[in-house]
Design a protein around this motif. Sequence first.
Motif, PDB file in Angstrom:
ATOM      1  N   ALA A   4      23.435  24.790  61.741  1.00  0.00           N
ATOM      2  CA  ALA A   4      24.380  23.660  61.834  1.00  0.00           C
ATOM      3  C   ALA A   4      24.692  22.311  62.037  1.00  0.00           C
ATOM      4  O   ALA A   4      23.412  22.460  63.240  1.00  0.00           O
ATOM      5  N   ILE A   5      24.218  21.588  61.262  1.00  0.00           N
ATOM      6  CA  ILE A   5      24.716  20.005  62.144  1.00  0.00           C
ATOM      7  C   ILE A   5      25.583  19.930  63.485  1.00  0.00           C
ATOM      8  O   ILE A   5      26.291  20.369  63.380  1.00  0.00           O
ATOM      9  N   THR A   6      25.298  19.549  64.235  1.00  0.00           N
ATOM     10  CA  THR A   6      25.765  19.327  65.740  1.00  0.00           C
ATOM     11  C   THR A   6      26.460  17.528  65.490  1.00  0.00           C
ATOM     12  O   THR A   6      26.530  17.341  64.319  1.00  0.00           O
ATOM     13  N   PRO A   7      27.346  17.391  66.262  1.00  0.00           N
ATOM     14  CA  PRO A   7      28.025  16.226  66.165  1.00  0.00           C
ATOM     15  C   PRO A   7      27.423  15.283  66.414  1.00  0.00           C
ATOM     16  O   PRO A   7      27.846  14.135  65.672  1.00  0.00           O
ATOM     17  N   LEU A   8      26.086  14.586  66.994  1.00  0.00           N
ATOM     18  CA  LEU A   8      25.204  13.963  66.693  1.00  0.00           C
ATOM     19  C   LEU A   8      24.945  13.790  65.819  1.00  0.00           C
ATOM     20  O   LEU A   8      24.765  12.489  64.912  1.00  0.00           O
ATOM     21  N   ALA A   9      24.648  14.917  65.042  1.00  0.00           N
ATOM     22  CA  ALA A   9      24.200  14.500  63.043  1.00  0.00           C
ATOM     23  C   ALA A   9      25.119  14.053  63.038  1.00  0.00           C
ATOM     24  O   ALA A   9      25.069  13.520  61.431  1.00  0.00           O
ATOM     25  N   ALA A  10      26.260  14.544  62.695  1.00  0.00           N
ATOM     26  CA  ALA A  10      27.502  13.842  61.674  1.00  0.00           C
ATOM     27  C   ALA A  10      27.564  12.212  62.200  1.00  0.00           C
ATOM     28  O   ALA A  10      28.379  11.794  60.911  1.00  0.00           O
ATOM     29  N   GLN A  11      27.244  11.694  62.988  1.00  0.00           N
ATOM     30  CA  GLN A  11      27.654  10.225  62.970  1.00  0.00           C
ATOM     31  C   GLN A  11      27.018   9.513  62.036  1.00  0.00           C
ATOM     32  O   GLN A  11      27.293   8.345  61.993  1.00  0.00           O
ATOM     33  N   ILE A  12      25.607  10.311  62.306  1.00  0.00           N
ATOM     34  CA  ILE A  12      25.100   9.298  61.280  1.00  0.00           C
ATOM     35  C   ILE A  12      25.195   9.621  59.752  1.00  0.00           C
ATOM     36  O   ILE A  12      24.073   8.439  58.936  1.00  0.00           O
ATOM     37  N   ARG A  13      25.874   9.986  59.086  1.00  0.00           N
ATOM     38  CA  ARG A  13      26.729  10.898  57.349  1.00  0.00           C
ATOM     39  C   ARG A  13      26.301   9.616  57.039  1.00  0.00           C
ATOM     40  O   ARG A  13      25.561   9.161  55.940  1.00  0.00           O
ATOM     41  N   ASP A  14      27.634   8.315  57.479  1.00  0.00           N
ATOM     42  CA  ASP A  14      27.631   7.693  56.297  1.00  0.00           C
ATOM     43  C   ASP A  14      26.821   6.326  56.785  1.00  0.00           C
ATOM     44  O   ASP A  14      26.395   5.799  55.640  1.00  0.00           O
ATOM     45  N   PRO A  15      26.323   5.643  57.169  1.00  0.00           N
ATOM     46  CA  PRO A  15      24.703   5.244  57.622  1.00  0.00           C
ATOM     47  C   PRO A  15      23.713   5.552  56.313  1.00  0.00           C
ATOM     48  O   PRO A  15      23.263   4.897  55.565  1.00  0.00           O
ATOM     49  N   LEU A  16      24.088   7.279  56.299  1.00  0.00           N
ATOM     50  CA  LEU A  16      22.747   7.685  55.772  1.00  0.00           C
ATOM     51  C   LEU A  16      23.343   7.584  54.107  1.00  0.00           C
ATOM     52  O   LEU A  16      22.361   6.856  53.124  1.00  0.00           O
ATOM     53  N   GLU A  17      24.511   7.927  53.786  1.00  0.00           N
ATOM     54  CA  GLU A  17      24.757   7.441  52.497  1.00  0.00           C
ATOM     55  C   GLU A  17      25.034   5.936  52.037  1.00  0.00           C
ATOM     56  O   GLU A  17      24.316   6.306  51.155  1.00  0.00           O
ATOM     57  N   ALA A  18      25.327   5.040  52.727  1.00  0.00           N
ATOM     58  CA  ALA A  18      24.803   4.238  52.575  1.00  0.00           C
ATOM     59  C   ALA A  18      23.365   3.323  52.608  1.00  0.00           C
ATOM     60  O   ALA A  18      23.266   3.011  51.381  1.00  0.00           O
ATOM     61  N   LEU A  19      22.577   3.965  52.934  1.00  0.00           N
ATOM     62  CA  LEU A  19      21.392   3.520  52.254  1.00  0.00           C
ATOM     63  C   LEU A  19      20.896   4.356  50.531  1.00  0.00           C
ATOM     64  O   LEU A  19      20.780   4.110  50.571  1.00  0.00           O
ATOM     65  N   ALA A  20      21.333   5.491  50.755  1.00  0.00           N
ATOM     66  CA  ALA A  20      20.637   6.344  50.085  1.00  0.00           C
ATOM     67  C   ALA A  20      21.197   5.799  48.241  1.00  0.00           C
ATOM     68  O   ALA A  20      21.367   5.486  47.592  1.00  0.00           O
ATOM     69  N   ASP A  21      22.867   5.210  48.658  1.00  0.00           N
ATOM     70  CA  ASP A  21      23.854   4.344  47.916  1.00  0.00           C
ATOM     71  C   ASP A  21      22.815   2.847  47.941  1.00  0.00           C
ATOM     72  O   ASP A  21      22.590   2.639  46.037  1.00  0.00           O
ATOM     73  N   TRP A  22      22.087   2.421  48.564  1.00  0.00           N
ATOM     74  CA  TRP A  22      21.563   1.356  48.370  1.00  0.00           C
ATOM     75  C   TRP A  22      20.139   1.692  47.196  1.00  0.00           C
ATOM     76  O   TRP A  22      19.934   0.722  47.113  1.00  0.00           O
ATOM     77  N   ALA A  23      19.432   2.535  48.452  1.00  0.00           N
ATOM     78  CA  ALA A  23      19.088   3.180  46.954  1.00  0.00           C
ATOM     79  C   ALA A  23      18.822   3.227  45.790  1.00  0.00           C
ATOM     80  O   ALA A  23      17.937   2.883  44.950  1.00  0.00           O
ATOM     81  N   ARG A  24      19.688   4.025  45.562  1.00  0.00           N
ATOM     82  CA  ARG A  24      19.779   4.402  43.982  1.00  0.00           C
ATOM     83  C   ARG A  24      20.069   2.488  43.555  1.00  0.00           C
ATOM     84  O   ARG A  24      19.737   2.447  42.372  1.00  0.00           O
ATOM     85  N   HIS A  25      20.854   1.861  44.044  1.00  0.00           N
ATOM     86  CA  HIS A  25      21.400   0.534  43.277  1.00  0.00           C
ATOM     87  C   HIS A  25      20.225  -0.083  42.999  1.00  0.00           C
ATOM     88  O   HIS A  25      19.721  -1.084  42.150  1.00  0.00           O
ATOM     89  N   ALA A  26      19.119  -0.197  43.908  1.00  0.00           N
ATOM     90  CA  ALA A  26      18.140  -0.844  44.584  1.00  0.00           C
ATOM     91  C   ALA A  26      16.569  -0.224  43.702  1.00  0.00           C
ATOM     92  O   ALA A  26      16.150  -1.093  43.192  1.00  0.00           O
ATOM     93  N   ALA A  27      16.603   0.551  43.516  1.00  0.00           N
ATOM     94  CA  ALA A  27      16.018   1.416  43.032  1.00  0.00           C
ATOM     95  C   ALA A  27      14.887   0.458  41.569  1.00  0.00           C
ATOM     96  O   ALA A  27      13.327   0.502  41.485  1.00  0.00           O
ATOM     97  N   PRO A  28      15.392   0.248  40.129  1.00  0.00           N
ATOM     98  CA  PRO A  28      15.180  -0.622  39.501  1.00  0.00           C
ATOM     99  C   PRO A  28      14.402  -1.499  40.048  1.00  0.00           C
ATOM    100  O   PRO A  28      13.307  -1.883  39.447  1.00  0.00           O
ATOM    101  N   ASP A  29      15.159  -2.612  40.872  1.00  0.00           N
ATOM    102  CA  ASP A  29      14.230  -3.859  41.648  1.00  0.00           C
ATOM    103  C   ASP A  29      13.151  -2.963  41.934  1.00  0.00           C
ATOM    104  O   ASP A  29      11.897  -3.456  42.348  1.00  0.00           O
TER     105      ASP A  29
END
Length: 67
Positions: free
Chosen positions: A30-55
């Motif tokens: 199970a993830i810990t509260p410490l790991a849960a803190q990084i969820r939003d930044p990781l989701e933002a990075l994943a969104d950027w990567a999907r958007h930037a993939a063609p470039d």
Amino acid sequence: MLTLNLRSLERNGLITRTVHPTAPPSVEYAITPLAAQIRDPLEALADWARHAAPDLLAARRAYDDRG
């Protein structure tokens, strides 16, 4: 390799590992509260990567074509 990664995550306080005394033994992670803190930044990075993939792919092709 998976075991090494899981142990590293556990060592760094990002996951917990619970062994259940069953036959055969089962393990729950199970993830810990410490790991849960990084969820939003990781989701933002994943969104950027999907958007930037063609470039990114175009840049790789241009680089490879120069070589």
